[in-house]
Design a protein around this motif. Structure first.
Motif, mmCIF file in Angstrom:
data_model
loop_
_atom_site.group_PDB
_atom_site.id
_atom_site.type_symbol
_atom_site.label_atom_id
_atom_site.label_comp_id
_atom_site.label_asym_id
_atom_site.label_seq_id
_atom_site.Cartn_x
_atom_site.Cartn_y
_atom_site.Cartn_z
ATOM 1 N N PHE A 240 0.833 -1.207 0.000
ATOM 2 C CA PHE A 240 0.000 0.000 0.000
ATOM 3 C C PHE A 240 0.865 1.254 0.000
ATOM 4 O O PHE A 240 0.590 2.224 -0.724
ATOM 5 N N ILE B 65 -0.174 4.345 -2.597
ATOM 6 C CA ILE B 65 -1.243 5.231 -2.144
ATOM 7 C C ILE B 65 -0.731 6.107 -1.013
ATOM 8 O O ILE B 65 0.152 5.685 -0.246
ATOM 9 N N ILE C 213 -6.843 -1.664 -3.788
ATOM 10 C CA ILE C 213 -7.158 -0.243 -3.823
ATOM 11 C C ILE C 213 -8.500 -0.066 -4.510
ATOM 12 O O ILE C 213 -8.700 -0.513 -5.639
ATOM 13 N N PRO D 281 -8.838 7.287 -4.578
ATOM 14 C CA PRO D 281 -8.300 5.949 -4.306
ATOM 15 C C PRO D 281 -8.155 5.741 -2.792
ATOM 16 O O PRO D 281 -7.607 6.591 -2.096
ATOM 17 N N PRO E 269 -7.475 2.614 0.462
ATOM 18 C CA PRO E 269 -7.010 1.250 0.727
ATOM 19 C C PRO E 269 -8.114 0.378 1.316
ATOM 20 O O PRO E 269 -8.916 0.827 2.134
ATOM 21 N N THR F 11 -12.430 -1.095 4.348
ATOM 22 C CA THR F 11 -12.008 0.089 3.597
ATOM 23 C C THR F 11 -11.743 1.229 4.565
ATOM 24 O O THR F 11 -12.491 1.425 5.528
#
Length: 245
Positions: free
Chosen positions: A146, A150, A171, A178, A180, A194
């Protein structure tokens, strides 16, 4: 006989408004302690109630206040009725309050739509060959994945001993942003967690047999989605929160 959802909502509202006597309030609090679904509805109604109470109470403009005061003062003692000017002022104030309330409700509905987007992402990924972009049960593998893709790196916790096995991450795009999503498995059920911006108050939601439960801390707002009953998602929330702290 078990109370209907409508009866529960009436009792919830009475409790929130302080209309229950001492015995009724104590009995209702005992029900809240033992009924996870009722407690979640209570939290949802409490959040909406707090949002409505948070509407700024704007003072009446001084010019309008003076006009209303002059109209009322000028009325004779025999004829105490609102003039057209005072009536217009009352209408304006009512419109302002109604507009503020509608704005709060619109924000509440937009948050419902946000949760629906998270549920839709979960369902779409279940239809794909795998519900994740990276498959791993090691948090030290998933978290760096991640971090390289992101801006917001999520908490990735190993919860296998508590019944929720880490299986990977992906993602998603929620509200054109966007975000994670960490994926867990509980028996045959997939749980998508999420993580959104912190400080959001999101409602409990259900769609096509999938439930979404959210909570927030200083780091993120979490939305857990699964086809498990809400009480099992609440158990997942307790387990995750305990492990994160």
């Amino acid at each position: 006989m078990k109370a209907s959802p409508d009866d529960d909502d009436l009792e919830l509202q009475a409790y929130l408004d302080g209309e229950c006597d001492t015995d009724a309030a104590r009995a209702f609090e005992q029900r809240l302690a033992g009924d996870e679904s009722l407690r979640l509805r209570f939290e949802q109604m409490l959040a909406l109630s707090n949002a409505l109470r948070a509407i700024p109470q704007e003072d009446m403009p001084q010019t309008l206040r003076a006009r209303v005061g002059a109209t009322v003062t000028g009325a004779s003692s025999r004829e105490r009725r609102w003039s057209w000017q005072a009536l217009a002022a009352a209408v304006i104030v009512g419109v302002l309050i109604s507009a503020a309330a509608m704005l709060t409700l619109d924000r509440y509905r937009s948050r419902q739509e946000l949760v629906q987007q998270v549920i839709a992402s979960h369902v779409r990924r279940l239809l794909a060959p795998q519900p994740f972009d990276i498959a791993s049960s090691d948090s030290h593998v998933v978290r760096p994945w991640f971090a390289s893709r992101i801006a917001r790196s999520p908490q990735v916790l190993n919860l296998a001993q508590q019944g929720f096995k880490l299986t990977g991450g992906r993602i998603d795009v929620v509200g054109n942003t966007p975000v994670p999503t960490v994926v867990y498995r509980h028996d045959t059920h997939v749980v998508s967690l999420t993580m959104l911006a912190p400080g959001m108050s999101l409602p409990v939601a259900s769609q096509s047999g999938y439930q979404a439960l959210s909570w927030s801390d200083s780091k993120a707002t979490y939305v857990a989605v699964c086809d498990l009953p809400v009480k099992d998602l609440a158990n997942f929330r307790r387990i995750f929160t305990a492990a994160a702290s």
